[in-house]
Scaffold this motif. Structure first.
Motif, mmCIF file in Angstrom:
data_model
loop_
_atom_site.group_PDB
_atom_site.id
_atom_site.type_symbol
_atom_site.label_atom_id
_atom_site.label_comp_id
_atom_site.label_asym_id
_atom_site.label_seq_id
_atom_site.Cartn_x
_atom_site.Cartn_y
_atom_site.Cartn_z
ATOM 1 N N GLY A 76 0.843 -1.193 0.000
ATOM 2 C CA GLY A 76 0.000 0.000 0.000
ATOM 3 C C GLY A 76 0.870 1.231 0.000
ATOM 4 N N GLY A 77 0.407 2.253 -0.696
ATOM 5 C CA GLY A 77 1.180 3.479 -0.843
ATOM 6 C C GLY A 77 1.413 4.194 0.478
ATOM 7 N N VAL A 78 2.624 4.721 0.646
ATOM 8 C CA VAL A 78 3.010 5.550 1.792
ATOM 9 C C VAL A 78 3.438 6.890 1.211
ATOM 10 C CG1 VAL A 78 4.582 5.774 3.760
ATOM 11 C CG2 VAL A 78 3.912 3.496 2.972
ATOM 12 N N TRP A 79 2.778 7.973 1.634
ATOM 13 C CA TRP A 79 3.085 9.261 0.994
ATOM 14 C C TRP A 79 3.071 10.399 1.995
ATOM 15 C CZ3 TRP A 79 -0.846 12.775 1.654
ATOM 16 C CH2 TRP A 79 -2.098 12.234 2.004
ATOM 17 N N LEU A 80 3.758 11.482 1.640
ATOM 18 C CA LEU A 80 3.746 12.700 2.462
ATOM 19 C C LEU A 80 3.882 13.910 1.550
ATOM 20 C CD1 LEU A 80 5.313 13.494 5.855
ATOM 21 C CD2 LEU A 80 5.897 14.975 3.914
ATOM 22 N N ASP A 81 2.992 14.882 1.760
ATOM 23 C CA ASP A 81 3.010 16.139 1.013
ATOM 24 C C ASP A 81 3.351 17.289 1.957
ATOM 25 O OD1 ASP A 81 2.051 14.678 -1.130
ATOM 26 O OD2 ASP A 81 0.007 15.480 -1.012
ATOM 27 N N VAL A 82 4.105 18.260 1.454
ATOM 28 C CA VAL A 82 4.305 19.522 2.170
ATOM 29 C C VAL A 82 3.731 20.620 1.292
ATOM 30 C CG1 VAL A 82 5.970 21.121 3.184
ATOM 31 C CG2 VAL A 82 6.377 18.653 3.335
ATOM 32 N N ASN A 83 2.755 21.349 1.817
ATOM 33 C CA ASN A 83 2.072 22.409 1.069
ATOM 34 C C ASN A 83 1.577 21.919 -0.292
ATOM 35 O OD1 ASN A 83 2.700 24.152 3.220
ATOM 36 N ND2 ASN A 83 4.698 24.597 2.329
ATOM 37 N N GLY A 84 1.012 20.713 -0.289
ATOM 38 C CA GLY A 84 0.415 20.175 -1.506
ATOM 39 C C GLY A 84 1.397 19.560 -2.486
ATOM 40 N N GLN A 85 2.669 19.589 -2.163
ATOM 41 C CA GLN A 85 3.686 19.001 -3.055
ATOM 42 C C GLN A 85 4.146 17.659 -2.518
ATOM 43 O OE1 GLN A 85 7.039 21.708 -3.805
ATOM 44 N NE2 GLN A 85 6.488 21.447 -5.945
ATOM 45 N N ARG A 86 4.108 16.653 -3.363
ATOM 46 C CA ARG A 86 4.534 15.300 -2.951
ATOM 47 C C ARG A 86 6.031 15.278 -2.653
ATOM 48 N NH1 ARG A 86 1.191 10.904 -3.450
ATOM 49 N NH2 ARG A 86 -0.022 12.548 -2.500
ATOM 50 N N LYS A 87 6.392 14.880 -1.436
ATOM 51 C CA LYS A 87 7.805 14.821 -1.035
ATOM 52 C C LYS A 87 8.267 13.382 -0.841
ATOM 53 C CE LYS A 87 8.497 19.302 -0.639
ATOM 54 N NZ LYS A 87 9.448 19.999 -1.511
ATOM 55 N N GLN A 88 7.423 12.574 -0.210
ATOM 56 C CA GLN A 88 7.789 11.178 0.021
ATOM 57 C C GLN A 88 6.750 10.285 -0.627
ATOM 58 O OE1 GLN A 88 8.675 11.615 4.597
ATOM 59 N NE2 GLN A 88 9.836 9.870 3.821
ATOM 60 N N SER A 89 7.216 9.220 -1.230
ATOM 61 C CA SER A 89 6.316 8.286 -1.871
ATOM 62 C C SER A 89 6.981 6.918 -1.887
ATOM 63 C CB SER A 89 6.050 8.772 -3.302
ATOM 64 O OG SER A 89 5.149 7.907 -3.928
ATOM 65 N N GLY A 90 6.314 5.942 -1.316
ATOM 66 C CA GLY A 90 6.856 4.588 -1.285
ATOM 67 C C GLY A 90 5.724 3.599 -1.146
ATOM 68 N N ASP A 91 6.069 2.374 -0.847
ATOM 69 C CA ASP A 91 5.057 1.342 -0.675
ATOM 70 C C ASP A 91 5.489 0.417 0.465
ATOM 71 O OD1 ASP A 91 3.530 -1.273 -1.185
ATOM 72 O OD2 ASP A 91 2.685 0.045 -2.703
ATOM 73 N N LEU A 92 4.532 -0.004 1.253
ATOM 74 C CA LEU A 92 4.859 -0.905 2.371
ATOM 75 C C LEU A 92 5.559 -2.173 1.888
ATOM 76 C CD1 LEU A 92 1.621 -0.721 4.568
ATOM 77 C CD2 LEU A 92 3.810 0.428 4.972
ATOM 78 N N ASN A 93 5.328 -2.545 0.621
ATOM 79 C CA ASN A 93 5.977 -3.765 0.125
ATOM 80 C C ASN A 93 7.476 -3.568 -0.092
ATOM 81 O OD1 ASN A 93 6.237 -2.451 -2.326
ATOM 82 N ND2 ASN A 93 4.585 -3.582 -3.333
ATOM 83 N N GLN A 94 7.971 -2.315 0.111
ATOM 84 C CA GLN A 94 9.408 -2.047 -0.022
ATOM 85 C C GLN A 94 10.149 -2.138 1.306
ATOM 86 O OE1 GLN A 94 9.069 1.891 -1.584
ATOM 87 N NE2 GLN A 94 8.656 1.244 -3.676
ATOM 88 N N LEU A 95 9.432 -2.437 2.386
ATOM 89 C CA LEU A 95 10.106 -2.566 3.690
ATOM 90 C C LEU A 95 11.187 -3.647 3.606
ATOM 91 C CD1 LEU A 95 7.126 -2.470 6.242
ATOM 92 C CD2 LEU A 95 9.020 -0.847 6.147
ATOM 93 N N ILE A 96 12.409 -3.305 4.021
ATOM 94 C CA ILE A 96 13.497 -4.289 4.012
ATOM 95 C C ILE A 96 13.196 -5.370 5.051
ATOM 96 C CG2 ILE A 96 15.957 -4.650 4.447
ATOM 97 C CD1 ILE A 96 16.412 -1.709 3.531
ATOM 98 N N TRP A 97 12.853 -4.929 6.256
ATOM 99 C CA TRP A 97 12.449 -5.856 7.321
ATOM 100 C C TRP A 97 10.943 -5.755 7.488
ATOM 101 C CZ3 TRP A 97 15.796 -9.365 9.275
ATOM 102 C CH2 TRP A 97 17.140 -9.174 8.950
ATOM 103 N N LYS A 98 10.249 -6.875 7.280
ATOM 104 C CA LYS A 98 8.786 -6.892 7.335
ATOM 105 C C LYS A 98 8.322 -6.852 8.794
ATOM 106 C CE LYS A 98 8.992 -7.494 2.884
ATOM 107 N NZ LYS A 98 8.911 -6.273 2.055
ATOM 108 N N LEU A 99 7.032 -6.540 8.971
ATOM 109 C CA LEU A 99 6.514 -6.359 10.333
ATOM 110 C C LEU A 99 6.801 -7.546 11.253
ATOM 111 C CD1 LEU A 99 3.022 -4.779 9.534
ATOM 112 C CD2 LEU A 99 5.166 -3.627 10.041
ATOM 113 N N PRO A 100 6.540 -8.798 10.835
ATOM 114 C CA PRO A 100 6.798 -9.908 11.767
ATOM 115 C C PRO A 100 8.279 -10.018 12.127
ATOM 116 C CG PRO A 100 5.452 -10.620 9.903
ATOM 117 C CD PRO A 100 5.942 -9.247 9.574
ATOM 118 N N GLU A 101 9.150 -9.692 11.167
ATOM 119 C CA GLU A 101 10.598 -9.757 11.432
ATOM 120 C C GLU A 101 11.023 -8.657 12.396
ATOM 121 O OE1 GLU A 101 12.145 -11.484 7.149
ATOM 122 O OE2 GLU A 101 11.707 -9.348 7.304
ATOM 123 N N ILE A 102 10.447 -7.475 12.245
ATOM 124 C CA ILE A 102 10.775 -6.357 13.140
ATOM 125 C C ILE A 102 10.402 -6.721 14.580
ATOM 126 C CG2 ILE A 102 10.131 -3.992 13.781
ATOM 127 C CD1 ILE A 102 9.660 -3.480 10.746
#
Ligand code: MN
Length: 228
Positions: free
Chosen positions: A154-180
């Motif tokens: 699922g998409g992970v995003w952050l905007d500052v003043n309406g401009q997209r600054k961060q964009s990723g996906d939970l499927n890109q986590l190096i260490w997955k939740l159960p491993e963490i």
């Protein structure tokens, strides 16, 4: 209740979506460099070297619409992250058992005094001044895993003043939740009320007073705030 010699500190409580009851926070653990593209932008190695952890204070977490710009920094960075809240804990939790310890999820920001962190890294000093300052971890209302399951993509995003600054996906986590959770429980005895911030995708950058920050995670929630 036993009497105390000074007023007892209040338990930090977080909102739960659709519930009157709130979630009590015990400890806050954060994962460093858990997305390959962010590890690269910070000058690190994106391979699966063992995850490393640092902590924020329980009372750094809050549900709120403003983020007060902290003192002693001129470079405060946003880091949007999936936040995991535990309903159970233990030591040496098996990977296959880890998700059964999760109460729910939220989206949060690991605000970082990057200038102080850079100095700490250079001098091999701890990160608390950079990471564990007042109001450094605003989060959305928690959503129970019983409602949304355990997000793996699922998409992970952050905007500052309406401009997209961060964009990723939970499927890109190096260490997955159960491993963490499993790795953390080798180092610390986890318990109900523990909260884990799972790392941020690339695109971290500074905020200044007056900025409007909005972020979200697909299937989890959204958070909007003003830098005050
Ligand atoms: Mn972070």
């Amino acid at each position: 209740m036993l009497a105390t010699v000074i007023p007892a500190p209040e338990t930090v409580l977080l909102d739960v979506e659709g519930a009157k009851e709130r979630f009590p926070v015990r400890r806050v653990y954060c994962v460093g460099r858990n997305y390959a593209d962010h590890a690269l932008e910070m000058g690190g190695d994106p391979s699966r070297e063992p995850p490393f952890f640092f902590q924020k204070n329980a009372d750094n977490l809050y549900n709120g619409k403003t983020f007060p710009y902290p003192p002693l920094s001129s470079s405060v960075h946003h880091e949007v992250e999936l936040v995991v809240a535990l309903s159970a804990g233990g030591a040496d939790i098996a990977v296959g058992d880890a998700l059964s310890k999760v109460y729910g999820y939220a989206v949060g920001i690991d605000f970082t005094r990057r200038d102080l962190q850079d100095v700490a890294k250079k001098m091999s000093r701890p990160w608390e001044a950079a990471k564990a300052f007042e109001k450094s971890a605003p989060v959305s209302a928690l959503v129970p895993a019983s409602k949304i399951g355990h997000p793996q993509a699922g998409g992970v995003w952050l905007d500052v003043n309406g401009q997209r600054k961060q964009s990723g996906d939970l499927n890109q986590l190096i260490w997955k939740l159960p491993e963490i959770i499993a790795e953390l429980s080798k180092l610390f005895v986890l318990a109900p009320g523990d909260v884990i911030m799972t790392g941020t995708p690339a695109g971290v950058g500074p905020v200044v007073k007056g900025d409007k920050v909005a972020c979200g995670i697909e299937g989890v929630g959204k958070l909007s705030l003003t830098v005050a």
